[in-house]
Design a protein around this motif. Sequence first.
Motif, mmCIF file in Angstrom:
data_model
loop_
_atom_site.group_PDB
_atom_site.id
_atom_site.type_symbol
_atom_site.label_atom_id
_atom_site.label_comp_id
_atom_site.label_asym_id
_atom_site.label_seq_id
_atom_site.Cartn_x
_atom_site.Cartn_y
_atom_site.Cartn_z
ATOM 1 N N PHE A 62 0.828 -1.198 0.000
ATOM 2 C CA PHE A 62 0.000 0.000 0.000
ATOM 3 C C PHE A 62 0.870 1.258 0.000
ATOM 4 C CE2 PHE A 62 -2.696 -3.334 1.450
ATOM 5 C CZ PHE A 62 -3.979 -2.995 1.058
ATOM 6 N N MET A 63 0.467 2.214 -0.834
ATOM 7 C CA MET A 63 1.135 3.507 -0.867
ATOM 8 C C MET A 63 0.400 4.528 0.007
ATOM 9 S SD MET A 63 3.573 2.664 -2.823
ATOM 10 C CE MET A 63 4.353 4.263 -3.060
ATOM 11 N N HIS A 64 -0.902 4.296 0.223
ATOM 12 C CA HIS A 64 -1.703 5.208 1.045
ATOM 13 C C HIS A 64 -2.825 4.404 1.682
ATOM 14 C CE1 HIS A 64 -3.625 9.004 2.242
ATOM 15 N NE2 HIS A 64 -4.774 8.418 1.935
ATOM 16 N N PHE A 65 -3.149 4.722 2.947
ATOM 17 C CA PHE A 65 -4.235 4.014 3.621
ATOM 18 C C PHE A 65 -4.880 4.932 4.642
ATOM 19 C CE2 PHE A 65 -6.380 1.065 6.425
ATOM 20 C CZ PHE A 65 -6.882 0.119 5.534
ATOM 21 N N ASP A 66 -6.191 5.192 4.484
ATOM 22 C CA ASP A 66 -6.936 6.057 5.392
ATOM 23 C C ASP A 66 -8.403 5.642 5.341
ATOM 24 O OD1 ASP A 66 -7.841 8.114 7.019
ATOM 25 O OD2 ASP A 66 -7.927 9.572 5.377
ATOM 26 N N ILE A 67 -8.774 4.717 6.235
ATOM 27 C CA ILE A 67 -10.136 4.194 6.291
ATOM 28 C C ILE A 67 -10.690 4.447 7.693
ATOM 29 C CG2 ILE A 67 -11.505 2.063 6.273
ATOM 30 C CD1 ILE A 67 -9.817 1.028 4.048
ATOM 31 N N GLU A 68 -11.971 4.686 7.780
ATOM 32 C CA GLU A 68 -12.611 4.988 9.058
ATOM 33 C C GLU A 68 -12.195 3.983 10.133
ATOM 34 O OE1 GLU A 68 -17.070 5.624 10.978
ATOM 35 O OE2 GLU A 68 -16.824 4.526 9.098
ATOM 36 N N CYS A 91 -8.094 -1.329 8.922
ATOM 37 C CA CYS A 91 -8.925 -0.138 9.003
ATOM 38 C C CYS A 91 -8.172 0.895 9.829
ATOM 39 C CB CYS A 91 -10.294 -0.440 9.618
ATOM 40 S SG CYS A 91 -10.253 -0.838 11.384
ATOM 41 N N GLY A 92 -8.639 2.160 9.812
ATOM 42 C CA GLY A 92 -8.023 3.206 10.603
ATOM 43 C C GLY A 92 -6.908 3.926 9.873
ATOM 44 N N LYS A 93 -6.138 4.677 10.638
ATOM 45 C CA LYS A 93 -5.011 5.443 10.092
ATOM 46 C C LYS A 93 -3.670 4.981 10.663
ATOM 47 C CE LYS A 93 -7.663 9.714 9.381
ATOM 48 N NZ LYS A 93 -7.739 11.169 9.677
ATOM 49 N N GLU A 94 -3.732 4.332 11.824
ATOM 50 C CA GLU A 94 -2.512 3.823 12.457
ATOM 51 C C GLU A 94 -2.877 2.617 13.313
ATOM 52 O OE1 GLU A 94 -2.592 6.885 16.272
ATOM 53 O OE2 GLU A 94 -1.161 7.214 14.641
ATOM 54 N N ASN A 95 -1.882 1.822 13.644
ATOM 55 C CA ASN A 95 -2.114 0.625 14.447
ATOM 56 C C ASN A 95 -2.529 0.990 15.873
ATOM 57 O OD1 ASN A 95 -1.516 -1.380 12.513
ATOM 58 N ND2 ASN A 95 0.677 -1.078 12.821
ATOM 59 N N THR A 96 -3.541 0.269 16.363
ATOM 60 C CA THR A 96 -3.960 0.395 17.758
ATOM 61 C C THR A 96 -4.125 -1.011 18.320
ATOM 62 O OG1 THR A 96 -6.341 0.345 17.319
ATOM 63 C CG2 THR A 96 -5.229 2.493 17.143
ATOM 64 N N VAL A 101 -3.215 -1.344 10.362
ATOM 65 C CA VAL A 101 -3.053 -0.732 9.047
ATOM 66 C C VAL A 101 -1.879 -1.422 8.361
ATOM 67 C CG1 VAL A 101 -4.006 1.480 9.774
ATOM 68 C CG2 VAL A 101 -1.538 1.066 9.976
ATOM 69 N N PRO A 102 -1.862 -1.438 7.008
ATOM 70 C CA PRO A 102 -0.789 -2.174 6.315
ATOM 71 C C PRO A 102 0.580 -1.553 6.450
ATOM 72 C CG PRO A 102 -2.226 -1.038 4.756
ATOM 73 C CD PRO A 102 -2.889 -0.932 6.087
ATOM 74 N N ALA A 103 0.645 -0.197 6.618
ATOM 75 C CA ALA A 103 1.930 0.506 6.725
ATOM 76 C C ALA A 103 2.863 0.088 5.579
ATOM 77 C CB ALA A 103 2.547 0.256 8.093
ATOM 78 N N ASP A 104 4.097 -0.289 5.913
ATOM 79 C CA ASP A 104 5.066 -0.675 4.878
ATOM 80 C C ASP A 104 5.108 -2.188 4.643
ATOM 81 O OD1 ASP A 104 5.834 1.985 4.544
ATOM 82 O OD2 ASP A 104 7.357 1.843 6.125
ATOM 83 N N SER A 129 -9.907 9.362 2.958
ATOM 84 C CA SER A 129 -9.462 9.337 1.557
ATOM 85 C C SER A 129 -9.302 7.936 0.982
ATOM 86 C CB SER A 129 -8.141 10.104 1.408
ATOM 87 O OG SER A 129 -7.161 9.590 2.300
ATOM 88 N N GLY A 130 -9.429 6.895 1.790
ATOM 89 C CA GLY A 130 -9.377 5.531 1.267
ATOM 90 C C GLY A 130 -7.969 4.989 1.134
#
Length: 247
Positions: A62-68, A91-96, A101-104, A129-130
């Motif tokens: 993934f190059m970009h990831f931004d999901i609710e 899902c989300g914007k960062e790991n919790t 999130v897939p990150a790198d 932004s998906g």
Amino acid sequence: MELTRVIVILAQCVWPLWTQVIHLTDIYGTIKSPNFPESYPKEIDLQWNITVPDGYQIRLYFMHFDIEPSYLCEYDYLKVYSDSEELAVFCGKENTDTERVPADNVITSPRNVLSVAFRSDFSNEERYSGFEAHFSAADVDECRDRNDEDLVCDHFCHNYIGGFYCSCRYGFLLHSDNRTCKVECNESMYTERSGEITSADFPETYPKTSDCTYRIDNHSSSQPSRSESLVGEQHLPVCSPGRFCSQ
């Protein structure tokens, strides 16, 4: 909290009952959420099915990831799986503690098929932004190290792009299964007055699918003794690998 869960369950019941499926057969490509890089729509049920030729795996990153974000990704989410095997849910914007999130990270399919499913629920409180992801076919190295019970080839394994082939040591023949190495040992004749018989490739492990016959012929010896002449010709067949059967 309980009211929120009830709303989620009701919303899931009225979601679209159909999934839009996109089939991809290229060896590389890009997957994006609808409207990317703008916010994705509500009530999306979209799935990409990626298939590459046999002998390849699929790499997804993934190059970009931004999901609710949501607890255990119960609202919007992206799921990656191969056949029926689930590989990841994001899902989300960062790991919790409850979201990933897939990150790198690079996801590699175990086989030559990979599916990416994207779902969004009936409402988004903010703009998200998906995602943008890329996939590509990666050659499978069938010759990589495996345990003794799962060897691809008996002796030598040669990997090439999209496949592999086996070969055998000198003195062995490749079986019709193109993986097993065997020996031709039928009708081996022994005429000496004394000696020894060993299994093929002794003291190494005897070859698979062996079927050997050892013939001991004392008639060819000069001036045989009475005991030798009574013995005459003898047969000692190897009925199965590593086992001798007398006749």
